[in-house]
Enzyme design. Sequence first.
Site, short mmCIF file in Angstrom:
data_model
loop_
_atom_site.label_atom_id
_atom_site.label_comp_id
_atom_site.label_asym_id
_atom_site.label_seq_id
_atom_site.Cartn_x
_atom_site.Cartn_y
_atom_site.Cartn_z
N TYR A 138 86.51 -36.13 46.35
CA TYR A 138 85.24 -35.69 46.43
C TYR A 138 85.44 -34.31 46.76
CZ TYR A 138 80.39 -35.54 47.32
OH TYR A 138 78.64 -35.07 47.39
N LYS A 168 85.78 -36.19 41.78
CA LYS A 168 84.29 -35.76 41.89
C LYS A 168 84.11 -34.47 42.11
CE LYS A 168 79.64 -37.21 43.53
NZ LYS A 168 79.16 -35.95 43.88
#
EC number: 4.1.3.3
Length: 298
Positions: A138, A168
Amino acid sequence: MRLDIKGLIAAVFSPFDKSGCVDMAPIPKLVEHLIDNGINGLYAMGSTGEGLSMTVRQRMDVTEAYIGAVDGRIPVIVNVSHTSYDATEELIRHAVGAGAFAVSATLPAYYTVSSIEQLVQAVRKIAECQNDVPFVYYHIPGKTGLNFKMHTFLEKIGDTLPQLGGIKYTSGAIDDFMMCQELYGERYKMFFGVDELFLPALAMGADSFVGSTYNFMAPTYHNITERYTKGDQEGARTEYFKAVRIIDALLGYDGLASQKAIMQMSGHDFGPPRSPLLPLSQNEYDTFYRNLKNIGLF
């Protein structure tokens, strides 16, 4: 473990009652709404899901509620970020056992990560604790302060971490995103995570998007994609401008508090955000609703 998910992935909210306790009741209705609106997956317990404001047990309970409500119809990616590696590993093992399609995390916060080598080592420490599902790093430098180029990160990793399935990518640096997509897109899935840059990312080759506004604006994003794909640039820009105006309006307040207000306006009451965030006052709520109605959300 490359992930093959395309389309809109909703970063879902965690439900709290007015006293701040977790309340699972709104989850099944929201899941049905999202699937009916063409959402292709869920991203649970991330920034939108307030995972870092919850206990490990609460996060597990909400994770189970979402995976149970989905019942295998669409994939669920579970964020397992924590300040403790041990707690992250516990959350990973629980998510895998509960049926998560993938797990995702930032690094433990507070202590400085000053080199790309540190980043690689820290991601490896998280990802290597299991071999059952892909791990999605992330990248959200606005929260973590880790402003490393992700294409450099992927270059350093190479093929040495089979658990890594993708990133992400929640950053406005779409040049770096494009480098990742073009150089490493065959090996790693790039999930674009800045809703207000949806159309530019689409033009850069993005085909998987994780975002909070997909909870209540999925048809608008579907329209953008359809018009862009058909070569209707003006139509895509018109739909995109509507999305940008709504996001601009909600960012006039705290972004999470205002989106939880929109959820309530839309018939999905997920309660207030957790402290230290504050919900909108009644006057703010009423003004916000009128603004959104003028823009055309309601």
